[in-house]
Design a protein around this motif. Structure first.
Motif, short mmCIF file in Angstrom:
data_model
loop_
_atom_site.label_atom_id
_atom_site.label_comp_id
_atom_site.label_asym_id
_atom_site.label_seq_id
_atom_site.Cartn_x
_atom_site.Cartn_y
_atom_site.Cartn_z
N LEU A 236 0.82 -1.21 0.00
CA LEU A 236 0.00 0.00 0.00
C LEU A 236 0.85 1.26 0.00
CD1 LEU A 236 -2.88 -0.95 2.47
CD2 LEU A 236 -2.94 -0.88 -0.02
N THR A 237 2.00 1.20 0.69
CA THR A 237 2.89 2.37 0.69
C THR A 237 3.43 2.64 -0.70
OG1 THR A 237 3.50 1.87 2.98
CG2 THR A 237 4.95 3.35 1.75
N ALA A 238 3.79 1.58 -1.43
CA ALA A 238 4.27 1.76 -2.80
C ALA A 238 3.17 2.35 -3.68
CB ALA A 238 4.74 0.42 -3.36
N LYS A 239 1.93 1.90 -3.47
CA LYS A 239 0.82 2.47 -4.25
C LYS A 239 0.62 3.94 -3.90
CE LYS A 239 -2.73 -0.15 -4.76
NZ LYS A 239 -3.99 -0.90 -4.52
N LEU A 240 0.78 4.28 -2.62
CA LEU A 240 0.65 5.68 -2.22
C LEU A 240 1.72 6.54 -2.88
CD1 LEU A 240 -0.52 7.95 -0.51
CD2 LEU A 240 0.91 7.18 1.38
N HIS A 241 2.96 6.06 -2.92
CA HIS A 241 4.02 6.80 -3.60
C HIS A 241 3.64 7.07 -5.06
CE1 HIS A 241 7.27 5.29 -0.57
NE2 HIS A 241 6.46 6.19 -0.06
N ALA A 242 3.11 6.05 -5.73
CA ALA A 242 2.73 6.21 -7.13
C ALA A 242 1.62 7.25 -7.28
CB ALA A 242 2.29 4.87 -7.72
N ARG A 243 0.65 7.27 -6.35
CA ARG A 243 -0.43 8.25 -6.42
C ARG A 243 0.09 9.66 -6.18
NH1 ARG A 243 -5.58 6.13 -5.24
NH2 ARG A 243 -6.34 8.27 -5.53
N ILE A 244 1.02 9.81 -5.25
CA ILE A 244 1.60 11.13 -4.99
C ILE A 244 2.37 11.62 -6.21
CG2 ILE A 244 3.26 12.41 -3.59
CD1 ILE A 244 2.46 10.68 -1.22
N ILE A 245 3.15 10.72 -6.81
CA ILE A 245 3.92 11.10 -8.00
C ILE A 245 2.98 11.52 -9.13
CG2 ILE A 245 5.39 10.16 -9.83
CD1 ILE A 245 6.77 8.48 -7.68
N ALA A 246 1.89 10.77 -9.33
CA ALA A 246 0.92 11.14 -10.36
C ALA A 246 0.29 12.49 -10.06
CB ALA A 246 -0.15 10.05 -10.47
N ASN A 247 0.04 12.76 -8.80
CA ASN A 247 -0.55 14.05 -8.42
C ASN A 247 0.42 15.19 -8.68
OD1 ASN A 247 -2.58 15.75 -7.28
ND2 ASN A 247 -1.47 15.76 -5.34
N ILE A 248 1.70 14.98 -8.39
CA ILE A 248 2.70 16.02 -8.67
C ILE A 248 2.77 16.31 -10.16
CG2 ILE A 248 5.15 16.61 -8.51
CD1 ILE A 248 5.31 14.84 -6.02
N GLU A 249 2.82 15.27 -10.97
CA GLU A 249 2.94 15.47 -12.41
C GLU A 249 1.67 16.12 -12.98
OE1 GLU A 249 5.97 11.93 -13.78
OE2 GLU A 249 3.86 11.42 -13.55
N ALA A 276 8.48 9.83 -1.99
CA ALA A 276 7.84 10.00 -3.29
C ALA A 276 8.62 10.97 -4.17
CB ALA A 276 6.40 10.48 -3.10
N LEU A 277 9.12 12.05 -3.58
CA LEU A 277 9.92 13.00 -4.35
C LEU A 277 11.20 12.37 -4.86
CD1 LEU A 277 9.47 16.21 -2.15
CD2 LEU A 277 8.48 15.80 -4.41
N ALA A 278 11.83 11.53 -4.05
CA ALA A 278 13.05 10.85 -4.49
C ALA A 278 12.75 9.89 -5.64
CB ALA A 278 13.68 10.10 -3.31
N GLU A 279 11.63 9.17 -5.54
CA GLU A 279 11.26 8.27 -6.63
C GLU A 279 10.95 9.05 -7.91
OE1 GLU A 279 8.19 5.53 -5.68
OE2 GLU A 279 9.11 4.91 -3.77
N LEU A 280 10.30 10.20 -7.76
CA LEU A 280 10.00 11.01 -8.94
C LEU A 280 11.28 11.55 -9.57
CD1 LEU A 280 8.06 12.44 -10.83
CD2 LEU A 280 7.82 14.26 -9.14
N ALA A 281 12.22 11.98 -8.75
CA ALA A 281 13.50 12.48 -9.30
C ALA A 281 14.22 11.38 -10.08
CB ALA A 281 14.37 13.00 -8.16
N ALA A 282 14.20 10.15 -9.56
CA ALA A 282 14.83 9.04 -10.27
C ALA A 282 14.09 8.74 -11.57
CB ALA A 282 14.86 7.81 -9.37
#
Length: 348
Positions: A236-249, A276-282
């Protein structure tokens, strides 16, 4: 005749109190999240909610947790230990793992003293915990008047909906009762799930009138996953990271600007945001590297390029499109990400 003191499984004397109710008090919500939802109620209504109203909204949860606690009686402890003297008891059968939690609950219920009227069956406590909370009469009235907003499907409400309701029904709604009802509605999990999807806000006529601010989506995502205990579940945490990244974009904001808007003093929420920010930067770095590789390869065909590097074609198409869009936006707006933050009132 010698008496025997009952012992628990750890070798310590069992408690001698008549009945003890053992439970865990519900955890208090995180400070940053509470402040945000206080803002929700403030701007939904015409004044800040009283602290007592917030405490009252958490009271059903506390009562439910207490009702789900475990009851232990001295009778059960003595029966498990048995008398010191008397005829030798038959050898006990070895314990197995059969039955799991349900088997343990059934055994405890079977061994309970029938004369002990205070012993609560496990099935009763489970039913009490799962029983739906009663719907306040004010919310039932709102669902009757506006089923598209408060009915079976919840929709995000436009800011200032409280004033709209008072103006539309000046003699029907009492201000404080309406304020509390809207506070309960906008703090419900179903409503927050609607906000987290990024839907537009709706007016009393059921028409979308304004876009959902990215910071509202972000905080709704965090609260929904907190209630689902997503912080303790890696999937669920990984899914949350993906949702945050999608929201940023989707917001079109630079990462730094987005972080300034949504960051709070809540340590857990801050850690999730930073991850989430670190994953988005990568992700951005990979997409830009892939674009440079494609341009340097001289290939004109995306299928041929994807086959050359053994990559999925759709993944390549999405990555190149994202990298090109980001580069075009940066060229068209050199100061993008430095815009002034939205100073409009936050709230639901």
């Amino acid at each position: 005749m010698a008496t025997r003191t009952p012992f628990d499984g750890c070798g310590a004397a069992a408690p001698t109190a008549p009945i003890q109710l053992i439970g865990v008090a519900p955890c208090a919500p995180k400070a940053g999240i509470i402040r945000y939802f206080d803002l929700i109620e403030f701007f939904m209504t015409d004044s800040a909610p009283a602290a007592s109203s917030l405490s009252a909204s958490m009271a059903p949860l506390a009562a439910t947790e207490v009702a789900a606690s475990l009851v232990v009686t001295p009778t059960e402890a003595a029966a498990a230990d048995g008398p010191a003297d008397g005829p030798a008891a038959a050898p006990r059968r070895p314990r197995t793992r059969r039955g799991g939690k349900r088997g343990a609950k059934a055994k405890a219920h079977a061994n309970a003293d029938p004369a002990d009227a205070t012993a609560v069956p496990a099935s009763a406590t489970e039913a009490a915990r799962r029983a739906p909370r009663p719907v306040p009469p004010m919310l039932e009235k709102l669902a009757e008047l506006y089923p598209a907003l408060f009915g079976a499907v919840f929709r995000p409400l436009k800011r200032g909906i409280f004033q709209d309701l008072i103006a539309a029904h000046p003699d029907l709604f009492e201000r404080e009762a309406l304020k509390q009802a809207l506070g309960l509605h906008t703090r419900s999990t179903r409503y927050l799930q609607a906000v987290a999807t990024g839907q537009q806000r709706y007016d009393l006529q059921g028409q979308p009138v304004e876009a959902m601010a990215p910071e509202h989506i972000h905080h709704a995502l965090l609260e929904v996953y907190r209630r689902r205990q997503g912080y303790k579940q890696p999937a669920l945490t990984a899914k949350l990271h993906a949702r945050i990244i999608a929201n940023i974009e989707a917001s079109g904001l630079a990462r730094e600007t987005y972080a300034e808007r949504v960051r709070t003093r809540d340590e857990a929420a801050t850690a999730l945001l930073d991850q989430a920010l670190a994953e988005l930067a990568a992700k951005v770095a990979r997409e830009e590297a892939l674009l440079r590789t494609f341009e340097a390869s001289g290939q004109k065909s995306l299928p041929a390029f994807a086959e050359m590097y053994g990559m999925d074609l759709q993944t390549v198409v999405r990555a190149l499109h994202s990298a090109r869009s980001r580069a075009a936006k940066a060229s068209a707006s050199p100061n993008d990400g430095q815009a002034q933050p939205d100073n409009t009132a936050l709230g639901l």
